[in-house]
Design a protein around this motif. Structure first.
Motif, PDB file in Angstrom:
ATOM      1  N   SER A   7      37.591  34.603  68.133  1.00 54.38           N
ATOM      2  CA  SER A   7      37.768  33.156  68.274  1.00 54.38           C
ATOM      3  C   SER A   7      38.315  32.750  69.641  1.00 54.38           C
ATOM      4  CB  SER A   7      38.734  32.676  67.193  1.00 54.38           C
ATOM      5  OG  SER A   7      38.040  31.904  66.278  1.00 54.38           O
ATOM      6  N   HIS A   8      39.029  33.686  70.291  1.00 60.77           N
ATOM      7  CA  HIS A   8      39.632  33.384  71.596  1.00 60.77           C
ATOM      8  C   HIS A   8      38.668  33.596  72.766  1.00 60.77           C
ATOM      9  CE1 HIS A   8      43.201  33.909  69.084  1.00 60.77           C
ATOM     10  NE2 HIS A   8      43.860  33.249  69.986  1.00 60.77           N
ATOM     11  N   LEU A   9      37.526  34.238  72.519  1.00 63.22           N
ATOM     12  CA  LEU A   9      36.648  34.602  73.634  1.00 63.22           C
ATOM     13  C   LEU A   9      36.154  33.394  74.438  1.00 63.22           C
ATOM     14  CD1 LEU A   9      34.643  37.445  71.839  1.00 63.22           C
ATOM     15  CD2 LEU A   9      35.990  37.740  73.920  1.00 63.22           C
ATOM     16  N   PRO A  10      35.682  32.322  73.771  1.00 64.11           N
ATOM     17  CA  PRO A  10      35.032  31.255  74.552  1.00 64.11           C
ATOM     18  C   PRO A  10      35.938  30.583  75.592  1.00 64.11           C
ATOM     19  CG  PRO A  10      34.406  31.089  72.239  1.00 64.11           C
ATOM     20  CD  PRO A  10      35.513  32.093  72.315  1.00 64.11           C
ATOM     21  N   ASN A  11      37.114  30.104  75.181  1.00 67.98           N
ATOM     22  CA  ASN A  11      37.975  29.422  76.159  1.00 67.98           C
ATOM     23  C   ASN A  11      38.497  30.395  77.206  1.00 67.98           C
ATOM     24  OD1 ASN A  11      37.901  26.715  75.333  1.00 67.98           O
ATOM     25  ND2 ASN A  11      39.370  27.104  73.706  1.00 67.98           N
ATOM     26  N   THR A  12      38.845  31.615  76.770  1.00 69.56           N
ATOM     27  CA  THR A  12      39.416  32.572  77.727  1.00 69.56           C
ATOM     28  C   THR A  12      38.382  32.953  78.788  1.00 69.56           C
ATOM     29  OG1 THR A  12      40.772  33.382  75.911  1.00 69.56           O
ATOM     30  CG2 THR A  12      40.797  34.683  77.924  1.00 69.56           C
ATOM     31  N   GLN A  13      37.121  33.087  78.351  1.00 65.81           N
ATOM     32  CA  GLN A  13      36.059  33.417  79.314  1.00 65.81           C
ATOM     33  C   GLN A  13      36.045  32.404  80.468  1.00 65.81           C
ATOM     34  OE1 GLN A  13      33.828  36.017  79.171  1.00 65.81           O
ATOM     35  NE2 GLN A  13      32.836  35.385  81.068  1.00 65.81           N
ATOM     36  N   TYR A  14      36.099  31.118  80.123  1.00 62.18           N
ATOM     37  CA  TYR A  14      36.086  30.094  81.179  1.00 62.18           C
ATOM     38  C   TYR A  14      37.361  30.153  82.023  1.00 62.18           C
ATOM     39  CZ  TYR A  14      31.864  27.711  79.583  1.00 62.18           C
ATOM     40  OH  TYR A  14      30.559  27.407  79.272  1.00 62.18           O
ATOM     41  N   LEU A  15      38.511  30.282  81.359  1.00 60.58           N
ATOM     42  CA  LEU A  15      39.770  30.253  82.126  1.00 60.58           C
ATOM     43  C   LEU A  15      39.865  31.428  83.090  1.00 60.58           C
ATOM     44  CD1 LEU A  15      42.267  29.074  79.370  1.00 60.58           C
ATOM     45  CD2 LEU A  15      41.493  27.797  81.372  1.00 60.58           C
ATOM     46  N   VAL A  16      39.393  32.599  82.638  1.00 61.27           N
ATOM     47  CA  VAL A  16      39.497  33.797  83.492  1.00 61.27           C
ATOM     48  C   VAL A  16      38.428  33.802  84.587  1.00 61.27           C
ATOM     49  CG1 VAL A  16      39.256  36.328  83.484  1.00 61.27           C
ATOM     50  CG2 VAL A  16      40.665  35.213  81.756  1.00 61.27           C
ATOM     51  N   ASN A  17      37.221  33.335  84.253  1.00 63.57           N
ATOM     52  CA  ASN A  17      36.104  33.501  85.193  1.00 63.57           C
ATOM     53  C   ASN A  17      35.645  32.231  85.901  1.00 63.57           C
ATOM     54  OD1 ASN A  17      35.445  36.408  84.864  1.00 63.57           O
ATOM     55  ND2 ASN A  17      35.306  35.744  82.735  1.00 63.57           N
ATOM     56  N   ALA A  18      36.059  31.075  85.425  1.00 58.61           N
ATOM     57  CA  ALA A  18      35.538  29.843  86.049  1.00 58.61           C
ATOM     58  C   ALA A  18      36.653  28.913  86.519  1.00 58.61           C
ATOM     59  CB  ALA A  18      34.625  29.111  85.057  1.00 58.61           C
ATOM     60  N   THR A  19      37.902  29.424  86.539  1.00 56.51           N
ATOM     61  CA  THR A  19      39.005  28.627  87.087  1.00 56.51           C
ATOM     62  C   THR A  19      39.874  29.549  87.944  1.00 56.51           C
ATOM     63  OG1 THR A  19      40.772  29.047  85.464  1.00 56.51           O
ATOM     64  CG2 THR A  19      39.109  27.427  84.826  1.00 56.51           C
ATOM     65  N   ASP A  20      40.878  28.975  88.600  1.00 58.26           N
ATOM     66  CA  ASP A  20      41.796  29.821  89.383  1.00 58.26           C
ATOM     67  C   ASP A  20      43.070  30.123  88.577  1.00 58.26           C
ATOM     68  OD1 ASP A  20      42.943  27.373  89.344  1.00 58.26           O
ATOM     69  OD2 ASP A  20      43.035  27.093  91.517  1.00 58.26           O
ATOM     70  N   ARG A  21      42.957  30.086  87.241  1.00 57.66           N
ATOM     71  CA  ARG A  21      44.137  30.345  86.403  1.00 57.66           C
ATOM     72  C   ARG A  21      44.048  31.681  85.642  1.00 57.66           C
ATOM     73  NH1 ARG A  21      44.725  25.803  88.728  1.00 57.66           N
ATOM     74  NH2 ARG A  21      46.451  24.425  88.142  1.00 57.66           N
ATOM     75  N   ALA A  22      43.225  32.623  86.134  1.00 54.15           N
ATOM     76  CA  ALA A  22      43.083  33.928  85.461  1.00 54.15           C
ATOM     77  C   ALA A  22      44.430  34.615  85.299  1.00 54.15           C
ATOM     78  CB  ALA A  22      42.128  34.816  86.255  1.00 54.15           C
ATOM     79  N   ASN A  23      45.342  34.280  86.198  1.00 54.25           N
ATOM     80  CA  ASN A  23      46.642  34.945  86.188  1.00 54.25           C
ATOM     81  C   ASN A  23      47.470  34.645  84.934  1.00 54.25           C
ATOM     82  OD1 ASN A  23      48.010  36.854  87.659  1.00 54.25           O
ATOM     83  ND2 ASN A  23      49.529  35.356  88.352  1.00 54.25           N
ATOM     84  N   LEU A  24      47.165  33.551  84.265  1.00 57.73           N
ATOM     85  CA  LEU A  24      47.846  33.275  82.991  1.00 57.73           C
ATOM     86  C   LEU A  24      47.667  34.472  82.047  1.00 57.73           C
ATOM     87  CD1 LEU A  24      46.828  29.571  82.322  1.00 57.73           C
ATOM     88  CD2 LEU A  24      49.170  30.439  82.296  1.00 57.73           C
ATOM     89  N   PHE A  25      46.503  35.101  82.126  1.00 57.84           N
ATOM     90  CA  PHE A  25      46.186  36.250  81.270  1.00 57.84           C
ATOM     91  C   PHE A  25      46.554  37.554  81.978  1.00 57.84           C
ATOM     92  CE2 PHE A  25      43.795  32.647  79.990  1.00 57.84           C
ATOM     93  CZ  PHE A  25      43.807  32.699  78.613  1.00 57.84           C
ATOM     94  N   GLY A  26      46.205  37.635  83.271  1.00 54.62           N
ATOM     95  CA  GLY A  26      46.404  38.875  84.029  1.00 54.62           C
ATOM     96  C   GLY A  26      47.874  39.219  84.257  1.00 54.62           C
ATOM     97  N   SER A  27      48.742  38.212  84.223  1.00 57.10           N
ATOM     98  CA  SER A  27      50.164  38.480  84.488  1.00 57.10           C
ATOM     99  C   SER A  27      50.904  38.967  83.241  1.00 57.10           C
ATOM    100  CB  SER A  27      50.852  37.214  85.004  1.00 57.10           C
ATOM    101  OG  SER A  27      50.794  36.214  84.006  1.00 57.10           O
TER     102      SER A  27
END
Ligand SMILES: N[C@@H](CCC(=O)N[C@@H](CS)C(=O)NCC(=O)O)C(=O)O
Length: 219
Positions: free
Chosen positions: A171-191
């Motif tokens: 269920s988390h895949l769709p929004n996370t895909q955009y946040l990690v790959n189509a915005t400059d906020r990947a660090n929310l997840f990567g950190s």
């Protein structure tokens, strides 16, 4: 031979892609029908007969018509219990309850700030809509708090629902895909070490890679 189920909506929609990922995990044959959101086709009278709120996805399986992506996923797991990934929605009341708990957490806690950020950071610039910095800041703070809870959970458990990849993770895949790959906020997840490990694992599933390919090639 069973008739393929029907999904109405574009794969670039987060809610549609959730259903597509589930269909691919369950190995259920489907037909995808395009709905042009930019042209407002989801608000046309014929479409409102199958999705009364005028949103995608809509879904049909023989005489059954459904909307709401998470409800469609649960239906698919129950109806096609013996097909594809049999662990996707648990195998006993306790595992099901744990999965449901995290599917709800996704819908109630993760989705509101993450979908606001996806819209503001990924879609608004493409649609030439002015971004709202206050809204971005507020939702980033909300999402950070949610991800702190996730990081703790994922320190104790390989996946959100338990030891297996389930609907809770999917269920988390769709929004996370955009946040990690189509915005400059990947660090929310990567950190967040455990969130990062979890994201790497769930986003490399074949089912999700196929959905991402469909997003690139289907309108
Ligand atoms: N809670 C619904 C959300 C559906 C939704 O928000 N769909 C969006 C695309 S991701 C949509 O149809 N947007 C166009 C509109 O609202 O007119 C679900 O999970 O199915």
């Amino acid at each position: 031979m069973a008739t393929p189920v029907k999904v109405y909506g574009p794969p670039v929609s987060t809610a549609v892609s959730r259903v597509l990922a589930c269909l691919l995990e369950k190995d259920v044959e489907f037909q995808l029908f395009s709905v042009n959101i930019a042209k407002g086709e989801q608000k046309k009278a014929d479409f409102l007969k199958i999705q009364p709120f005028g949103q995608v996805p809509a879904f049909q399986d023989e005489s059954i018509t459904l909307f709401e992506s998470r409800a469609i996923c649960r239906y698919l797991c129950d109806k096609y219990i013996d097909k594809g990934n049999k662990e996707l929605y648990g195998t006993n009341p306790l595992s099901k309850a744990s999965i449901d708990q995290w599917v709800e957490a996704e819908g109630q806690s993760f989705n509101p700030p993450s979908s606001a950020l996806v819209f503001q950071l990924a879609f608004a610039p493409r649609m030439k809509i002015k971004q709202d910095p206050g809204l971005i800041r507020q939702n980033e703070q909300k999402l950070a708090k949610v991800l702190d809870v996730y990081d703790k959970r994922l320190q104790e458990s390989q996946f959100l629902g338990g030891d297996e990849f389930t609907l809770a993770d999917l269920s988390h895949l769709p929004n996370t895909q955009y946040l990690v790959n189509a915005t400059d906020r990947a660090n929310l997840f990567g950190s967040r070490k455990n969130v990062e490990r979890w994201w790497d694992e769930i986003s490399s599933r074949d089912s999700w890679k196929k959905v991402v390919d469909m997003q690139k090639t289907t309108a």
